[in-house]
Design an enzyme around this catalytic site. Sequence first.
Site, PDB file in Angstrom:
ATOM      1  N   ASN A 168       0.814  -1.233   0.000  1.00  0.00           N
ATOM      2  CA  ASN A 168       0.000   0.000   0.000  1.00  0.00           C
ATOM      3  C   ASN A 168       0.842   1.276   0.000  1.00  0.00           C
ATOM      4  O   ASN A 168       0.504   2.243  -0.686  1.00  0.00           O
ATOM      5  CB  ASN A 168      -1.014  -0.018   1.149  1.00  0.00           C
ATOM      6  CG  ASN A 168      -0.380  -0.227   2.494  1.00  0.00           C
ATOM      7  OD1 ASN A 168       0.772  -0.628   2.601  1.00  0.00           O
ATOM      8  ND2 ASN A 168      -1.133   0.052   3.540  1.00  0.00           N
ATOM      9  N   GLU A 199       3.828  -4.337  12.426  1.00  0.00           N
ATOM     10  CA  GLU A 199       2.802  -3.322  12.144  1.00  0.00           C
ATOM     11  C   GLU A 199       1.763  -4.009  11.283  1.00  0.00           C
ATOM     12  O   GLU A 199       1.995  -4.281  10.104  1.00  0.00           O
ATOM     13  CB  GLU A 199       3.425  -2.132  11.401  1.00  0.00           C
ATOM     14  CG  GLU A 199       4.431  -1.347  12.227  1.00  0.00           C
ATOM     15  CD  GLU A 199       3.792  -0.544  13.345  1.00  0.00           C
ATOM     16  OE1 GLU A 199       2.549  -0.403  13.361  1.00  0.00           O
ATOM     17  OE2 GLU A 199       4.524  -0.072  14.217  1.00  0.00           O
ATOM     18  N   CYS A 255      -3.487   1.148   6.552  1.00  0.00           N
ATOM     19  CA  CYS A 255      -3.675   0.357   7.770  1.00  0.00           C
ATOM     20  C   CYS A 255      -4.511   1.129   8.784  1.00  0.00           C
ATOM     21  O   CYS A 255      -5.421   0.589   9.386  1.00  0.00           O
ATOM     22  CB  CYS A 255      -2.328  -0.012   8.354  1.00  0.00           C
ATOM     23  SG  CYS A 255      -1.252   1.409   8.590  1.00  0.00           S
ATOM     24  N   GLU A 286       6.837   2.009  15.569  1.00  0.00           N
ATOM     25  CA  GLU A 286       7.663   2.578  14.494  1.00  0.00           C
ATOM     26  C   GLU A 286       7.575   4.080  14.587  1.00  0.00           C
ATOM     27  O   GLU A 286       6.557   4.636  14.986  1.00  0.00           O
ATOM     28  CB  GLU A 286       7.173   2.099  13.119  1.00  0.00           C
ATOM     29  CG  GLU A 286       7.806   0.794  12.743  1.00  0.00           C
ATOM     30  CD  GLU A 286       7.657   0.423  11.282  1.00  0.00           C
ATOM     31  OE1 GLU A 286       6.758   0.940  10.597  1.00  0.00           O
ATOM     32  OE2 GLU A 286       8.444  -0.425  10.846  1.00  0.00           O
TER      33      GLU A 286
END
Length: 466
Positions: A144, A240, A274, A447
């Site tokens: 993505n 993630e 996400c 992150e």
Amino acid sequence: MNAYRMLIDGRLVEGARTIAVIDPSTGESFADAHVADGAQLDEAVAAAARAFPDWAARSWSERSECLLEFARRLDEEADAFALLLVREQGKPWGEARYEVDATVRGIRFYAAVELKPEKRDHPTGAYEVERRPLGVVAGITPWNFPMILASNKYAPALITGNTVVLKPAPTTPLTTLELGRLAADVFPAGVFNIVADDNDMGARLTAHPDVAKVSFTGSTDTGKAVMRSAADDMKRVTLELGGNDPAIVLADADVEAAARGLAATVFLNAGQVCAAPKRLYVATEVYDDFRDRFVAATREIRLGAGDEDGVTLGPVQNRMQFDKVRGIIDEAASSGTVLTGGHVANRPGYFIEPTVIADLGDDAPLVTGEQFGPVVPLLRFDDEADAIVRANLGSYGLGASIWTRDVDRARQLARGISAGSVWINQHTAIHPDIPFGGVKQSGLGTEGGLEGVHEYTRLQVINVAA
Ligand code: NAD
């Protein structure tokens, strides 16, 4: 046809074979990518392992200079990278250019980090705490945001003294492979390796005994497989994973701002984000008003190929996701009310109209699952406490948002939401210098920000007898 090569041990190399890369706006292949076999993957890990001691021993400023030079070269070619990103990923030109710029900014943020040893007092004498690199880091990314998600792995890994093997998703390998062309001239051989695959090398990479850490972004199911494969030799992992973010529009919200802000983030990157708002809970007092404004904002979105003028919504990235999202829409349309959209476009490629569906139950698959496409359910609530309970349903916990004029109240409500990030009067506000991560099955670790950099290090305590 152009075949993009991999970077192994400082050299641009061909793979054992090539795979075709599809342009999602046509459904046709437009380039080939070289992909690694097991032996080449092992070579990349071995090169990274050999390069590690020297890279780890270099000063922070030497490593920083390499990263800054890499960022400068990427910046210089930003237009070309954005164009390639449009072709392989499908996103509109403006979003692609933004992704490249944000990648450059992110690398520069990480390049400026220096983690200094800390001296701490103690009744038994002073001791020192240092952050040391881990070794070879495997970075694995989805399709993505191939550029920005990769940079959130290799940049903090490299600045802290680790070496890297980066592997993109098989449907969007090209912009990542192109980074190899830049990196080959900037980093010492073996420090930064880039391999592509046909979705068949991820497990081998995460199980490799010479990999010290896996930084993975992708689906929750694959994330679990990564965690299992890391268990044997206790590799460090940052995961993630997926999300099903709720957005809660309270009765005192600025309804127009909420409708516009949510339409802009729900359909960003064709909903393949996400931490996009994936379920909208709206207070009954403002429901009709919000619904009308949100549908109006959705109807202003222009669907088309990413390089067509004025387009604000591109195709879904790949055939598998296109079929999945179509199935989700058809299922939701059979029990709910389609307020706008609901169809695929009458043209080749993977185009789905931006779709809003109301009157679904809390157990509808569009509400409980991660759609990861340009469709969103509109849900109504009577009472704030009930909205929070429903927002917390399910196994995901990535992001959430609250829309209200009472920011203090929103802060309080935020503490009751199980999500790594809660945004107020905005959603998907993700930046490399702000920590980001999921709770529950949306991930493990962080992150971005200094906290994200720490994940590429281990603590070492040096304690001298008094
Ligand atoms: P995916 O899990 O199918 O693939 C991701 C990557 O993992 C690919 O590079 C793939 O080749 C690799 N892979 C496949 N099998 C593997 C294995 N056994 N071991 C190791 N690696 C393996 O995910 P996807 O469909 O490409 O991406 C979409 C998902 O990613 C969505 O669920 C989305 O929410 C999530 N995502 C999360 C974030 C976040 O920051 N939390 C960001 C973007 C996307």
